[in-house]
Design an enzyme around this catalytic site. Structure first.
Site, PDB file in Angstrom:
ATOM      1  N   CYS B 151       0.736  -1.339  -0.068  1.00  0.00           N
ATOM      2  CA  CYS B 151      -0.028  -0.199  -0.042  1.00  0.00           C
ATOM      3  C   CYS B 151       0.994   1.319   0.183  1.00  0.00           C
ATOM      4  O   CYS B 151       0.614   2.290  -0.879  1.00  0.00           O
ATOM      5  CB  CYS B 151      -1.010  -0.038   1.311  1.00  0.00           C
ATOM      6  SG  CYS B 151      -2.166  -1.403   1.331  1.00  0.00           S
ATOM      7  N   ARG B 186      15.441   1.821   3.164  1.00  0.00           N
ATOM      8  CA  ARG B 186      15.330   0.678   2.472  1.00  0.00           C
ATOM      9  C   ARG B 186      14.747  -0.393   3.226  1.00  0.00           C
ATOM     10  O   ARG B 186      15.256  -1.382   3.031  1.00  0.00           O
ATOM     11  CB  ARG B 186      16.816   0.429   1.964  1.00  0.00           C
ATOM     12  CG  ARG B 186      16.955  -0.512   0.794  1.00  0.00           C
ATOM     13  CD  ARG B 186      18.369  -0.800   0.285  1.00  0.00           C
ATOM     14  NE  ARG B 186      19.206   0.109   0.110  1.00  0.00           N
ATOM     15  CZ  ARG B 186      20.362   0.439   0.546  1.00  0.00           C
ATOM     16  NH1 ARG B 186      20.794  -0.506   1.477  1.00  0.00           N
ATOM     17  NH2 ARG B 186      21.031   1.451   0.397  1.00  0.00           N
ATOM     18  N   SER B 187      13.745  -0.146   4.003  1.00  0.00           N
ATOM     19  CA  SER B 187      13.122  -1.228   4.605  1.00  0.00           C
ATOM     20  C   SER B 187      12.301  -2.300   3.474  1.00  0.00           C
ATOM     21  O   SER B 187      12.228  -1.741   2.313  1.00  0.00           O
ATOM     22  CB  SER B 187      11.985  -0.518   5.261  1.00  0.00           C
ATOM     23  OG  SER B 187      10.820  -0.221   4.506  1.00  0.00           O
TER      24      SER B 187
END
Lengths: 330, 330
Positions: B151, B186-187
C-alpha cells in the site's frame, strides 16, 4: 511483464500544430471578425524563407485566413511596409529575414518599421522588451492588449507544454521550476528570447553558442520575476549536457550533431534547425522524447499571433468610449 | 508581470486520496459485490499502528466497506489468521507490523500465513516476487487476476502520478525514464519495493540508508524490463541529493532532517515518515512541490487493493467453466 518501448517517443510537429490550429479557429470564430489577412514580404531568395512562406500560405488558406505573398525589392521594402501599416485590409505583417545578412542594424531598422499593432512575429522593440521583462500586456494598467511573442520561441514553449515538461500542477509562471534546459543557439530571433522565456518560467537555462556558455535563471530561489544572465567561462557542452533534462538545438549547419554520448539517458531532445542536429538512430536509444522539427508548430503560432492582433484592435464601442472620455476629460 | 508564488506548492495527501477513493467507489459499484469486509489484526500496541487502524476504519466506513478490528494476542495470531483465511465473510486481511520487532523471520512467517487471495497489503512472497519481477498478473497466461502492490509504495506511485512526475506522453512502463529519484529508507516493506517499482518504470533510483547508497536502474538504455541494483561504495546524500529530481524520505526519527542545502532548487519532496523529515520553513523556499505526509493516500490504496482482491475472485461462471474444463480435460 510491462511493455517497454524499444526506442524513445518521437513526436511530430504536425500533431501539436493540429491542436493549436483548432484553438486558433475557435478563437477566430469567437471574435467573429471575418477573414484576417496576413501580408508576407519576401525580399530575399533564402530557400528556408521561401519554404516557410509556402507553408504559411498553405496553413493560412486551410484555416480561414487570407495570405498575400508580396515579393519586393529590398530597396522598396521600407516604403511597401509603410503602405501596409496603414492599409485597413491588412491585419498582420510578416517579413522574411535576413534581408541584409551583412548588416544586422539594417534588418533591425526594418523590424521597427512594421507597425506594433500588425507585428505578427513580435519583433518590434516594444514586444521584445515586454518579453524580456516578463510583461504580458501592451497597455498597462488596462491590460486589454496582449503582447506578442516571437513565433519560433513561442512554438517551442507550446511543444514543451504538450510534452508535459511544463508541470500543470505548479502555478503559472513557475511551471519549469527545477528543470535544467540547454539551448544550443543564441540568435536574437530565437535562441536568446527562448532562453529568457524559459528562465522566466523558472528553468535553469544554459545558452550555448560558439562564444561559450551563459546561464539564464530567475535568480536564487523561486521568488524572482525576471531572468538573470551569468557568463560561465570555460564551460562547454561537456558540462551542461549531462545535467540537462531538455536539450533544444538550432545550429544552421548540415554537419553539426549534438554529441549523443554527453546526454543523460532520458533527455528530452528538440531540434529547431532546418538540418537534423541530433544523430537519428543513436538519439532514439538515448532520449525519452525526440521532436525532430518544429516548423509546423511555428506556422500555427504565427496564426495564433495574427488572431491575437485582431483581438487586440479597439472595437467600435472602444472608439466611442475613447471619444466620450476625451470629451469628458477635455 | 507574471504572478510567481512566494513558496513551493504544498500538496496534501487528502486531495489525492479523495480522487482515488472516488475511483474505488466506482469500481466497487461496477463489480456489484455488496459490502467487502476487511479484517484487521492488531497484535501490538505501536501507536503508529493504532493510528493507521483508526484511519483505516474511518475511511472504510465512509466508503461502503466493513472494517473488523480484531485485537489479538501475538501468540494467537497465526491461528486467528488461519480461521480468517477460510471465513467466507472476510474479503481481505491486514496485519499491523512489526509484531516481533526483534525477530524479522517471525514477522515474515506471519506474512506468508495470510492467504494470497486475501492479502490486501501485497506482502506474501508471491505478490512481492511478482512486483520485483515487474509481473502484473497472478495467473499467466490467462491474466485475469491482478497482482497486489504494497500500500505505501503504491500510494507514493499514485502521488507521483498526481504530481505529473510520471509523464503521460511516454508509454506505460517508461513514464519515469530520465528521472533521478532518491529514496531515503530501504525497509523491506516500503523503501526497497518502492525503489524497485520506480526503477521498473524507468527512473534512476538512489536508495539510501545508514549502510550506504545503492543505485536501482533498469540497466543501460530504455530496453530492459527488470531493475538492477548496484552498490555505490563511499557515496552519501552529498552525492545523490544535488542530482535528484525527486527526494522521498521515510526515516522513523523525530530528529532526522534531510539536509535542505544539498537539494537542488525545484526538487519535488515527499515525506512518508510519521515524523517530518523535511525542514518545514526552509523546504518551502527550495522545493517546487512538497508533500508533507502520505498516510491518507496509503489508506485509499488499501481500499483499492481490497476491491481488486474482490474482483480477482472467481465468479460463479468461472467455477462452472473450471468444472467443465476439468471434465473435458480429465
Amino acid at each position: 511483464m510491462a511493455t517497454v518501448p524499444k526506442t524513445c517517443k518521437v513526436i511530430l510537429a504536425e500533431s501539436i500544430a493540429r491542436r493549436l490550429l483548432e484553438e486558433v479557429q475557435e478563437t477566430l470564430r469567437s471574435i467573429g471578425n471575418g477573414k484576417p489577412r496576413l501580408a508576407a514580404f519576401l525580399a530575399n531568395d533564402d530557400p528556408a524563407a521561401v519554404k516557410y512562406a509556402e507553408w504559411s500560405q498553405k496553413t493560412c488558406e486551410e484555416n480561414g485566413f487570407a495570405f498575400d505573398l508580396r515579393r519586393v525589392d529590398k530597396e522598396a521594402l521600407e516604403e511597401e511596409l509603410r503602405l501596409a501599416n496603414v492599409d485597413g485590409n491588412v491585419d498582420g505583417i510578416i517579413v522574411y529575414y535576413p534581408i541584409w545578412p551583412e548588416n544586422v542594424s539594417q534588418d533591425n531598422y526594418i523590424k521597427e518599421t512594421v507597425a506594433l499593432e500588425k507585428d505578427v512575429e513580435g519583433l518590434c522593440f516594444r514586444h521584445l522588451s515586454n518579453m524580456y521583462h516578463n510583461a504580458r500586456y501592451l497597455d498597462p494598467p488596462a491590460n486589454l492588449k496582449k503582447s506578442i511573442l516571437p513565433c519560433t520561441p513561442l512554438a517551442i514553449l507550446k511543444i514543451l507544454e504538450h510534452l508535459h515538461i511544463y508541470n500543470p500542477i505548479l502555478a503559472d509562471g513557475n511551471r519549469l521550476y527545477g528543470k535544467t534546459i540547454t539551448v544550443i543557439n543564441r540568435s536574437e530571433v530565437i535562441g536568446r528570447p527562448l532562453a529568457a522565456l524559459l528562465a522566466n518560467d523558472g528553468a535553469n537555462v544554459y545558452s550555448v553558442d560558439i562564444t561559450g556558455v551563459q546561464l539564464y535563471t530567475r535568480g536564487q530561489g523561486i521568488k524572482n520575476h525576471r531572468h538573470q544572465v551569468e557568463d560561465k567561462p570555460g564551460w562547454g557542452l561537456k558540462d551542461v549536457l549531462p545535467i540537462s533534462d531538455v536539450v533544444i538545438s538550432g545550429v544552421p549547419s548540415e554537419s553539426y550533431k549534438v554529441p549523443t554520448e554527453l546526454l543523460r539517458d532520458g533527455t528530452v531532445c528538440i531540434n529547431f534547425s532546418s538540418y537534423r542536429n541530433f544523430d537519428g538512430p543513436a538519439i532514439k536509444e538515448k532520449a525519452s522524447i525526440y521532436v525532430p522539427s518544429v516548423g509546423k508548430v511555428t506556422v500555427a503560432c504565427l496564426l495564433r499571433n495574427l488572431v491575437r492582433l485582431v483581438a487586440n484592435r479597439p472595437t467600435d464601442s472602444d472608439h466611442q468610449q475613447a471619444r466620450k472620455d476625451a470629451f469628458t476629460e477635455g
